[in-house]
Design an enzyme around this catalytic site. Structure first.
Site, PDB file in Angstrom:
ATOM      1  N   LYS A   1       0.857  -1.168   0.000  1.00 34.05           N
ATOM      2  CA  LYS A   1       0.000   0.000   0.000  1.00 34.05           C
ATOM      3  C   LYS A   1       0.904   1.232   0.000  1.00 34.05           C
ATOM      4  O   LYS A   1       1.806   1.356   0.840  1.00 34.05           O
ATOM      5  CB  LYS A   1      -0.900   0.007   1.230  1.00 34.05           C
TER       6      LYS A   1
ATOM      7  N   LYS B   1     -14.031  -7.903  -6.451  1.00 34.13           N
ATOM      8  CA  LYS B   1     -14.373  -8.076  -5.038  1.00 34.13           C
ATOM      9  C   LYS B   1     -15.880  -8.236  -4.936  1.00 34.13           C
ATOM     10  O   LYS B   1     -16.633  -7.469  -5.547  1.00 34.13           O
ATOM     11  CB  LYS B   1     -13.932  -6.871  -4.211  1.00 34.13           C
TER      12      LYS B   1
END
Length: 327
Positions: free
Chosen positions: A157, A253
């Site tokens: 990230k 997702k």
């Protein structure tokens, strides 16, 4: 774990129980949009004929969702469920998102358990391990520890700061790991082609959602030295026409697609149009990972490490050596 519960007795065939849970994290989960210290999920249980199916979703503020709004959406379709709402009809009854996902997965789980079918998917899936934003030394230590545990793919990230410094530190600490990067929409177009080239030279295998959704036309204006994956820019099949020429891969997702029905259709359509697939999840319990399991064998990257961030899980799957095992 903290729980709030609201029960809805829907009908003589189906009882539906819908409730929210809060699961503390082991450590803060830091991305470009901020830090989280707990996973807040909504759980749906549907019961009939002595069988209970369970679905879970993670409301996401980035998409205008909250626990309260998701509970309200689910409540709005309970009368239709009383009249025999099917999974196919559910796709029109609610928009894509977390609420529809929890219901779709609960109904799918009920159907599977009612049928008595054995688990037919793979016994394990590879999964990336996420490294959250920190200073380069801390990310380096986290990468080294993950590599020692047998992790083979690390997901970094990143925000706009110290991008190459962080990548270089992780690469030095885990030279044998594949690296993928997730900017969570934090970058802008200035210098992006040169930055992508530098990342490719560091051996980065994929870059996820560098630009804000809706501001990604620039991605079509330069050759991609490494694959670029759409996350926030891709929710359902309706998004595919806008992604061609900009992205090489899609992160699917269930909380974005609104459940397994649309997720499977999106995966098939994506493959037909030449996109590779990444299977992802939100911060969640192992319940949500089990629901996404059927898609894992078709994804180039599997990112199902959400439960590894929890201080405590429910019916936990086993995560070991860069794999998650069906248990």
């Amino acid at each position: 774990m903290r729980e709030t519960r609201a029960n809805f007795d829907v009908h003589s065939d189906f009882d539906v129980h819908c409730y929210a849970e809060s699961w503390p994290l082991k450590t803060a989960f830091v991305i470009s949009r901020g830090a989280r210290t707990e996973a807040r999920v909504v759980v749906v249980e549907v019961s009939a004929d002595g069988v209970t199916g369970v679905g879970e979703c993670t409301p996401y503020p980035r998409y205008g969702e909250s626990v309260e709004s998701v509970l309200a959406e689910i409540s709005s379709v309970l009368p239709a469920l009383r009249r025999g709402l099917t999974r196919e009809q559910l796709q029109q009854a609610l928009p894509a998102g977390a609420a529809r996902n929890a219901l779709d997965c609960a109904l799918a789980d009920w159907e599977w358990r009612k049928s008595g079918a054995a688990h037919s998917g793979p016994d394990w899936l590879p999964t990336v391990q996420t490294l959250v934003i920190a200073d380069p030394d801390s990310m380096s230590e986290a990468a080294r520890a993950a590599a020692r545990r047998g992790v083979t793919v690390l997901k970094l990230k990143l925000d706009r700061q110290l991008v190459l410094e962080r990548v270089a530190a992780v690469r030095a600490a885990a030279p044998d790991c594949q690296l993928v990067i997730d900017a969570n929409e934090a970058w802008d177009g200035e210098g992006l082609p040169a930055l992508c080239q530098a990342l490719a030279e560091h051996g980065v295998a994929m870059l996820e959602q560098p630009l804000p959704a809706g501001e990604d036309a620039l991605l079509a204006d330069f050759p991609h030295p490494l694959p670029i994956c759409a996350d926030e820019s891709c929710h359902t099949r309706a998004d595919l026409p806008h992604l061609a020429g900009r992205y090489d891969m899609l992160n699917i997702k269930l909380d974005k697609t609104g459940g397994l029905c649309e997720a499977q259709a999106l995966a098939e359509a994506a493959a037909a149009q030449g996109f590779e697939v990444m299977l992802g999840c939100m911060l969640c319990t192992s319940r949500a990972v089990r629901a996404a399991w059927p898609l894992g064998q078709f994804a180039r990257f599997v990112d199902l490490d959400g439960p590894t961030w929890l201080a405590q899980d429910v019916e936990p799957l086993r995560f070991e050596g860069g794999r998650v095992y069906w248990t």
